[in-house]
Motif scaffolding. Structure first.
Motif, PDB file in Angstrom:
ATOM      1  N   LYS A   3       0.850  -1.198   0.000  1.00 29.39           N
ATOM      2  CA  LYS A   3       0.000   0.000   0.000  1.00 29.39           C
ATOM      3  C   LYS A   3       0.884   1.246   0.000  1.00 29.39           C
ATOM      4  CE  LYS A   3      -4.140  -1.883   1.967  1.00 29.39           C
ATOM      5  NZ  LYS A   3      -4.879  -2.211   3.158  1.00 29.39           N
ATOM      6  N   LYS A   4       0.328   2.306  -0.577  1.00 27.22           N
ATOM      7  CA  LYS A   4       1.082   3.565  -0.584  1.00 27.22           C
ATOM      8  C   LYS A   4       0.576   4.418   0.570  1.00 27.22           C
ATOM      9  CE  LYS A   4       1.418   3.428  -5.578  1.00 27.22           C
ATOM     10  NZ  LYS A   4       0.272   2.560  -5.905  1.00 27.22           N
ATOM     11  N   TYR A   5       1.493   4.951   1.346  1.00 29.20           N
ATOM     12  CA  TYR A   5       1.132   5.837   2.459  1.00 29.20           C
ATOM     13  C   TYR A   5       1.569   7.247   2.107  1.00 29.20           C
ATOM     14  CZ  TYR A   5       0.091   1.811   5.341  1.00 29.20           C
ATOM     15  OH  TYR A   5      -0.482   0.674   5.828  1.00 29.20           O
ATOM     16  N   LEU A   6       0.583   8.109   1.954  1.00 29.78           N
ATOM     17  CA  LEU A   6       0.877   9.524   1.686  1.00 29.78           C
ATOM     18  C   LEU A   6       0.572  10.263   2.986  1.00 29.78           C
ATOM     19  CD1 LEU A   6       1.479  11.836  -0.324  1.00 29.78           C
ATOM     20  CD2 LEU A   6      -0.927  11.792  -0.976  1.00 29.78           C
ATOM     21  N   TYR A   7       1.597  10.880   3.579  1.00 30.42           N
ATOM     22  CA  TYR A   7       1.367  11.475   4.893  1.00 30.42           C
ATOM     23  C   TYR A   7       2.113  12.798   5.065  1.00 30.42           C
ATOM     24  CZ  TYR A   7       5.782   9.052   5.874  1.00 30.42           C
ATOM     25  OH  TYR A   7       7.073   8.603   5.816  1.00 30.42           O
ATOM     26  N   THR A   8       1.619  13.592   6.005  1.00 30.53           N
ATOM     27  CA  THR A   8       2.257  14.886   6.273  1.00 30.53           C
ATOM     28  C   THR A   8       3.395  14.680   7.273  1.00 30.53           C
ATOM     29  OG1 THR A   8       0.755  15.306   8.105  1.00 30.53           O
ATOM     30  CG2 THR A   8       0.085  16.151   5.969  1.00 30.53           C
ATOM     31  N   ASP A   9       4.377  15.587   7.245  1.00 30.24           N
ATOM     32  CA  ASP A   9       5.457  15.462   8.230  1.00 30.24           C
ATOM     33  C   ASP A   9       4.923  15.733   9.642  1.00 30.24           C
ATOM     34  OD1 ASP A   9       5.115  18.185   7.857  1.00 30.24           O
ATOM     35  OD2 ASP A   9       7.213  18.615   7.407  1.00 30.24           O
ATOM     36  N   TRP A  10       3.773  16.401   9.761  1.00 29.02           N
ATOM     37  CA  TRP A  10       3.147  16.581  11.077  1.00 29.02           C
ATOM     38  C   TRP A  10       2.857  15.213  11.697  1.00 29.02           C
ATOM     39  CZ3 TRP A  10      -1.394  20.652  10.593  1.00 29.02           C
ATOM     40  CH2 TRP A  10      -0.858  21.895  10.243  1.00 29.02           C
ATOM     41  N   MET A  11       2.407  14.291  10.837  1.00 28.27           N
ATOM     42  CA  MET A  11       2.033  12.950  11.295  1.00 28.27           C
ATOM     43  C   MET A  11       3.263  12.254  11.884  1.00 28.27           C
ATOM     44  SD  MET A  11      -0.572  10.557  10.631  1.00 28.27           S
ATOM     45  CE  MET A  11      -0.662   8.776  10.751  1.00 28.27           C
ATOM     46  N   ALA A  12       4.407  12.398  11.176  1.00 30.10           N
ATOM     47  CA  ALA A  12       5.622  11.735  11.643  1.00 30.10           C
ATOM     48  C   ALA A  12       6.133  12.381  12.939  1.00 30.10           C
ATOM     49  CB  ALA A  12       6.682  11.813  10.549  1.00 30.10           C
ATOM     50  N   ASP A  13       5.932  13.695  13.097  1.00 27.69           N
ATOM     51  CA  ASP A  13       6.474  14.418  14.261  1.00 27.69           C
ATOM     52  C   ASP A  13       5.597  14.298  15.503  1.00 27.69           C
ATOM     53  OD1 ASP A  13       8.432  15.261  12.650  1.00 27.69           O
ATOM     54  OD2 ASP A  13       7.752  17.335  12.439  1.00 27.69           O
ATOM     55  N   PHE A  14       4.312  14.037  15.311  1.00 31.20           N
ATOM     56  CA  PHE A  14       3.370  14.194  16.423  1.00 31.20           C
ATOM     57  C   PHE A  14       3.568  13.166  17.551  1.00 31.20           C
ATOM     58  CE2 PHE A  14      -0.545  12.875  18.530  1.00 31.20           C
ATOM     59  CZ  PHE A  14      -0.845  14.051  19.186  1.00 31.20           C
ATOM     60  N   HIS A  15       3.565  13.684  18.787  1.00 32.79           N
ATOM     61  CA  HIS A  15       3.489  12.816  19.966  1.00 32.79           C
ATOM     62  C   HIS A  15       2.471  13.420  20.911  1.00 32.79           C
ATOM     63  CE1 HIS A  15       6.898  10.397  18.873  1.00 32.79           C
ATOM     64  NE2 HIS A  15       7.543  11.508  18.552  1.00 32.79           N
ATOM     65  N   CYS A  16       1.563  12.592  21.387  1.00 31.45           N
ATOM     66  CA  CYS A  16       0.591  13.063  22.375  1.00 31.45           C
ATOM     67  C   CYS A  16       1.344  13.429  23.654  1.00 31.45           C
ATOM     68  CB  CYS A  16      -0.422  11.945  22.645  1.00 31.45           C
ATOM     69  SG  CYS A  16      -1.482  12.286  24.051  1.00 31.45           S
ATOM     70  N   VAL A  17       0.997  14.568  24.266  1.00 33.23           N
ATOM     71  CA  VAL A  17       1.693  14.976  25.487  1.00 33.23           C
ATOM     72  C   VAL A  17       0.944  14.525  26.738  1.00 33.23           C
ATOM     73  CG1 VAL A  17       2.890  16.911  24.384  1.00 33.23           C
ATOM     74  CG2 VAL A  17       0.659  17.308  25.445  1.00 33.23           C
ATOM     75  N   GLY A  18      -0.125  13.762  26.548  1.00 32.13           N
ATOM     76  CA  GLY A  18      -0.846  13.135  27.665  1.00 32.13           C
ATOM     77  C   GLY A  18      -1.261  14.128  28.742  1.00 32.13           C
ATOM     78  N   ALA A  19      -0.788  13.885  29.963  1.00 34.45           N
ATOM     79  CA  ALA A  19      -1.223  14.691  31.102  1.00 34.45           C
ATOM     80  C   ALA A  19      -0.805  16.163  30.973  1.00 34.45           C
ATOM     81  CB  ALA A  19      -0.667  14.111  32.392  1.00 34.45           C
ATOM     82  N   GLU A  20       0.167  16.452  30.105  1.00 32.37           N
ATOM     83  CA  GLU A  20       0.626  17.844  29.921  1.00 32.37           C
ATOM     84  C   GLU A  20      -0.287  18.622  28.976  1.00 32.37           C
ATOM     85  OE1 GLU A  20       3.633  18.921  31.330  1.00 32.37           O
ATOM     86  OE2 GLU A  20       3.473  16.974  32.340  1.00 32.37           O
ATOM     87  N   CYS A  21      -1.253  17.946  28.399  1.00 33.15           N
ATOM     88  CA  CYS A  21      -2.067  18.576  27.349  1.00 33.15           C
ATOM     89  C   CYS A  21      -2.928  19.710  27.921  1.00 33.15           C
ATOM     90  CB  CYS A  21      -2.965  17.529  26.697  1.00 33.15           C
ATOM     91  SG  CYS A  21      -3.982  18.233  25.390  1.00 33.15           S
ATOM     92  N   PRO A  22      -2.913  20.897  27.269  1.00 31.03           N
ATOM     93  CA  PRO A  22      -3.715  22.008  27.796  1.00 31.03           C
ATOM     94  C   PRO A  22      -5.215  21.794  27.616  1.00 31.03           C
ATOM     95  CG  PRO A  22      -2.684  22.622  25.713  1.00 31.03           C
ATOM     96  CD  PRO A  22      -2.135  21.284  26.080  1.00 31.03           C
TER      97      PRO A  22
END
Ligand code: SF4
Length: 389
Positions: A3-22
């Protein structure tokens, strides 16, 4: 199956900050749980001591997690998920595992991004970096055949989207109104071609051929004077504010922004249009100096996410782009008083505004329809462009 995956670099960079989330995504929203997931939790309850607590927190009838004080009933005070703490991440529901990632399947192409309804993702808009796109081919190890799609349609829409993304990302950044004008023209061209059964790669290529450097420059030259009509622009923006207040759509749109004073601000600004016009000009100047690519990123994000409609349902095609102009306008009108008070709007403050408006609208088809109705009499492109601030 490859399969071909077309994705944004945001997708590769993103990490949930969990309890730190505003503004955690486990608050306020009803988190959807599928029937088969409820069955799995029932099965878990037979063998895990925490399983019963999960069942108590489920609203089986409505297919979602129950809320407690406006947050998911299984969220700790510190912002951790009790399912993860007690049972492990593998027991999270699909919605909780996926958000804010969004994957749309078009045949053997999977288009992946992260959504600005998450405040950490919304911050990327203000990074002053263009959104990057990546394409990988990966064998997912299954024999599952890709779903059948209308490849000619996907191809024609992709071609137009690539052109528009390049236009927003590469052309002179000061020409945002011209870019939006061409975007609206493309929406209309696709609708016309589709209506006549003529939407094909060749048809799209023919339409795009007019947009060489000269064609684009001619539009930029024609549209920019409209944007310089500041008095008219100020009147038009406040008229939109009035329309939204009287339709009650604004109340809903602002429901995730607890501190918003926008309704009072619109009434105050209507009382002194010259003052509003001056403030708007100064604010836009300040914003463009600090967040030069925010508008471009906002529309590139929307193009990637929405240009090809979900399940390629062409009845929905283009609707969101008119609404995006209004949403952008409301984001700026909410940011303006913050800037008036403190002389700046930080990335985090901006991101919370974007997130709040996105969250309110992303789950409300009736409000989107209400916005389209509000704009029905306003839908000449010149008028819509006057909302572009
Ligand atoms: S909103 Fe985003 S950063 Fe916050 S908890 Fe959800 S996924 Fe994580």
């Amino acid at each position: 199956m490859k399969k071909k995956y077309l994705y944004t670099d945001w997708m590769a960079d993103f990490h949930c900050v969990g309890a730190e989330c505003p503004k955690t995504c486990c608050g306020k929203w009803n988190i959807a749980i599928k029937k088969e997931e409820i069955d799995k939790y029932k099965e878990l309850a037979q063998r895990h001591p925490f399983g019963e607590k999960i069942l108590e927190a489920l609203d089986e009838e409505r297919g979602c997690m129950k809320q407690c004080h406006g947050r998911c009933a299984l969220l700790t005070e510190e912002g951790w998920c009790k399912i993860v703490l007690e049972c492990g991440e593998e027991h999270l529901s699909g919605t909780c595992t996926t958000f804010p990632r969004m994957i749309q399947e078009f045949g053997d192409v999977l288009e992946c991004t992260v959504e600005i309804a998450c405040p950490i993702v919304a911050e990327y808009l203000f990074d002053n970096k263009r959104i990057g796109f990546c394409l990988d081919e990966i064998d997912d190890g299954t024999e599952e055949k890709p779903q059948q799609i209308d490849l000619e349609l996907y191809d024609a829409l992709s071609l137009a989207r690539s052109f528009l993304i390049d236009l927003f990302q590469e052309y002179d950044a000061s020409c945002s109104a011209g870019k939006v004008y061409i975007l609206f023209s493309a929406v209309q061209a696709v609708r016309d071609m589709h209506g006549k059964g003529e939407l094909s790669r060749q048809g799209m290529q023919d339409w795009l051929s007019q947009w060489d450097e000269r064609g684009i420059a001619a539009v930029m030259g024609g549209v920019e004077p409209i944007m310089k009509r500041e008095e008219l622009k100020a009147v038009q923006i406040l008229r939109l504010g009035e329309l939204l207040i009287s339709s009650h759509a604004l109340e809903y749109i602002l429901s995730d922004l607890e501190d918003s004073t926008l309704k009072e601000d619109v009434i105050r600004w209507i009382g002194g249009i010259d003052d509003f016009k001056d403030k708007l000009r100064e604010f836009c100047h300040w914003r463009d100096e600090h967040y030069a690519l925010a508008l471009e990123n906002y529309f590139v994000y929307a193009l990637f996410r929405e240009w090809i409609p979900h399940r390629m349902n062409m009845a929905r095609f283009g609707k969101t782009f008119f609404i995006r102009i209004v949403m952008w306008c409301i984001i700026q009108l909410c940011a303006l008083p913050v800037w008036e008070r403190q002389g700046e709007v930080t990335v985090k403050e901006y991101a919370l505004l974007v997130m709040g408006i996105e969250r309110a609208l992303s789950h409300s088809e009736p409000i989107l329809d209400e916005l389209v109705r509000v704009l029905e009499d306003e839908n000449s492109i010149a008028k819509i462009l006057l909302y572009l601030i």
